[in-house]
Design a protein around this motif. Structure first.
Motif, PDB file in Angstrom:
ATOM      1  N   LYS A 223      -8.707 -10.653  20.691  1.00 59.17           N
ATOM      2  CA  LYS A 223      -8.172 -10.053  21.916  1.00 59.17           C
ATOM      3  C   LYS A 223      -8.496  -8.575  22.033  1.00 59.17           C
ATOM      4  CE  LYS A 223      -3.888  -9.356  24.534  1.00 59.17           C
ATOM      5  NZ  LYS A 223      -4.402  -9.972  25.788  1.00 59.17           N
ATOM      6  N   LEU A 224      -8.348  -7.832  20.920  1.00 59.70           N
ATOM      7  CA  LEU A 224      -8.438  -6.376  20.982  1.00 59.70           C
ATOM      8  C   LEU A 224      -9.599  -5.790  20.191  1.00 59.70           C
ATOM      9  CD1 LEU A 224      -4.620  -5.576  20.663  1.00 59.70           C
ATOM     10  CD2 LEU A 224      -5.983  -5.736  22.744  1.00 59.70           C
ATOM     11  N   GLY A 225     -10.355  -6.635  19.492  1.00 61.52           N
ATOM     12  CA  GLY A 225     -11.507  -6.146  18.751  1.00 61.52           C
ATOM     13  C   GLY A 225     -11.203  -5.946  17.281  1.00 61.52           C
ATOM     14  N   ASN A 226     -12.258  -5.715  16.507  1.00 66.22           N
ATOM     15  CA  ASN A 226     -12.060  -5.613  15.052  1.00 66.22           C
ATOM     16  C   ASN A 226     -11.435  -4.296  14.619  1.00 66.22           C
ATOM     17  OD1 ASN A 226     -14.272  -3.894  15.359  1.00 66.22           O
ATOM     18  ND2 ASN A 226     -15.316  -4.662  13.539  1.00 66.22           N
ATOM     19  N   ASP A 227     -11.227  -3.378  15.564  1.00 66.49           N
ATOM     20  CA  ASP A 227     -10.588  -2.108  15.212  1.00 66.49           C
ATOM     21  C   ASP A 227      -9.115  -2.073  15.627  1.00 66.49           C
ATOM     22  OD1 ASP A 227     -11.006  -1.999  17.919  1.00 66.49           O
ATOM     23  OD2 ASP A 227     -11.999  -0.042  17.925  1.00 66.49           O
ATOM     24  N   VAL A 228      -8.496  -3.261  15.737  1.00 73.83           N
ATOM     25  CA  VAL A 228      -7.059  -3.333  15.996  1.00 73.83           C
ATOM     26  C   VAL A 228      -6.323  -3.022  14.698  1.00 73.83           C
ATOM     27  CG1 VAL A 228      -6.981  -5.830  15.496  1.00 73.83           C
ATOM     28  CG2 VAL A 228      -5.218  -4.796  16.960  1.00 73.83           C
ATOM     29  N   ASN A 229      -5.142  -2.410  14.811  1.00 80.12           N
ATOM     30  CA  ASN A 229      -4.330  -2.063  13.641  1.00 80.12           C
ATOM     31  C   ASN A 229      -3.422  -3.234  13.279  1.00 80.12           C
ATOM     32  OD1 ASN A 229      -5.389   0.575  13.834  1.00 80.12           O
ATOM     33  ND2 ASN A 229      -3.734   1.215  15.190  1.00 80.12           N
ATOM     34  N   LEU A 230      -3.522  -3.707  12.031  1.00 72.37           N
ATOM     35  CA  LEU A 230      -2.756  -4.874  11.604  1.00 72.37           C
ATOM     36  C   LEU A 230      -1.994  -4.582  10.319  1.00 72.37           C
ATOM     37  CD1 LEU A 230      -5.448  -7.646  12.214  1.00 72.37           C
ATOM     38  CD2 LEU A 230      -3.526  -7.029  13.705  1.00 72.37           C
ATOM     39  N   GLY A 231      -0.766  -5.094  10.238  1.00 73.56           N
ATOM     40  CA  GLY A 231       0.074  -4.815   9.084  1.00 73.56           C
ATOM     41  C   GLY A 231       0.768  -6.024   8.505  1.00 73.56           C
ATOM     42  N   ASN A 232       1.503  -5.781   7.413  1.00 74.62           N
ATOM     43  CA  ASN A 232       2.168  -6.820   6.624  1.00 74.62           C
ATOM     44  C   ASN A 232       1.176  -7.869   6.125  1.00 74.62           C
ATOM     45  OD1 ASN A 232       4.702  -5.688   6.625  1.00 74.62           O
ATOM     46  ND2 ASN A 232       5.726  -7.529   7.358  1.00 74.62           N
ATOM     47  N   VAL A 233      -0.010  -7.402   5.788  1.00 78.31           N
ATOM     48  CA  VAL A 233      -1.039  -8.283   5.256  1.00 78.31           C
ATOM     49  C   VAL A 233      -0.758  -8.511   3.774  1.00 78.31           C
ATOM     50  CG1 VAL A 233      -3.522  -8.532   4.823  1.00 78.31           C
ATOM     51  CG2 VAL A 233      -2.707  -7.436   6.937  1.00 78.31           C
ATOM     52  N   SER A 234      -0.819  -9.757   3.348  1.00 81.98           N
ATOM     53  CA  SER A 234      -0.594 -10.080   1.946  1.00 81.98           C
ATOM     54  C   SER A 234      -1.721  -9.517   1.086  1.00 81.98           C
ATOM     55  CB  SER A 234      -0.529 -11.602   1.782  1.00 81.98           C
ATOM     56  OG  SER A 234      -0.647 -11.977   0.426  1.00 81.98           O
ATOM     57  N   THR A 235      -1.393  -9.169  -0.157  1.00 83.67           N
ATOM     58  CA  THR A 235      -2.431  -8.703  -1.076  1.00 83.67           C
ATOM     59  C   THR A 235      -3.494  -9.774  -1.300  1.00 83.67           C
ATOM     60  OG1 THR A 235      -0.983  -9.357  -2.921  1.00 83.67           O
ATOM     61  CG2 THR A 235      -0.988  -7.028  -2.280  1.00 83.67           C
TER      62      THR A 235
END
Length: 256
Positions: A223-235
């Protein structure tokens, strides 16, 4: 130099202003965390010490982990629950000092598990900034029933107020599970109309979308491209997410 580098979709290098990945450390041992960062640290921007894990492990271990993450140009920070406990117990000054002593240069300010007036929360953001911390603040409640009481307009108003009070990024609450809360329905599917409304009324570059599940990460990248900010990603998912961002998995190949 990375193998097959000529096939790699380019990404902004650290320190990044967009395309940020925030990873959740749920209690990794130092050697495990260091080994993981040696292979995947280039893809991590922020590392959250989840919940109150900074309390239940030895100070020397936490201090060594903080220093190790910083050596990889990663900003480690304390989870919001720790801030909320300090606020509840009227121990913010002690909390700030302890965080400094451990080497943290950023903290999360939230009110997801407790009741803090919005004005008081803004004061806490300003106080943390004055104390020398970068602040990431989270908007939303961890209880789905309470979270649903927040209208979209209220959520956006709070986000804007917190940004103006000094937060560098606004985290949109989704918890570790990413289901039945905030912008996700009971099945973990993104509520696209609500996301569009938020983006129409707030700077998307200042949002850190909690997206713990792969389908949610794929949704935001498409939706927003590969430069979207994403969090709570598992290790466990650091490399997986980066391959999604680079168009190296079937979900995104040829689509970004």
């Amino acid at each position: 130099m990375k193998s097959f580098n000529f096939l790699l979709k380019k990404r902004e290098e650290k320190p990044r202003k967009k395309g940020i990945t925030m990873v959740l450390d749920k209690g990794l041992g130092l050697e495990t965390a260091e080994s993981l960062m040696n292979i995947s640290g280039d893809y991590v921007d922020y590392l959250k010490f989840g919940w109150g894990t900074s309390i239940v492990h030895e100070q020397d271990i936490i201090k060594d982990k903080v220093a190790m993450y910083k050596s990889h140009n990663i900003t480690p920070y304390t989870g919001g629950t720790l801030f909320e406990l300090a606020y509840m117990n009227d121990k913010l000054e002690e909390f700030f000092q302890e965080a400094h002593d451990l080497g943290f240069e950023a903290i999360e300010v939230s009110d997801g598990s407790t009741t803090i007036s919005h004005d008081k929360k803004l004061e806490c953001i300003e106080s943390a900034k004055k104390d020398g911390f970068e602040v990431l603040s989270e908007v939303g409640k961890k209880d789905p029933g309470l979270d649903k009481e927040l209208s979209l307009d209220e959520r956006i108003e709070y986000m804007q107020n917190e940004l103006e009070s000094g937060s560098s990024l606004i985290i949109v609450e989704a918890r570790e599970g990413g289901k039945n809360i905030g912008i996700y329905d009971k099945s973990g599917n993104a509520k696209e109309d609500e996301i569009d409304y938020i983006l129409d009324n707030f700077d998307g570059n200042k949002i850190l979308w909690e997206a713990p599940n792969k389908d949610q990460q794929v949704f935001f990248i498409l939706k927003l491209g590969n430069d979207v900010n994403l969090g709570n990603v598992s290790t466990d998912d650091i490399t997986s997410l980066e391959t999604l961002r680079r168009g190296l998995r079937g979900d995104t190949v040829g689509k970004i």
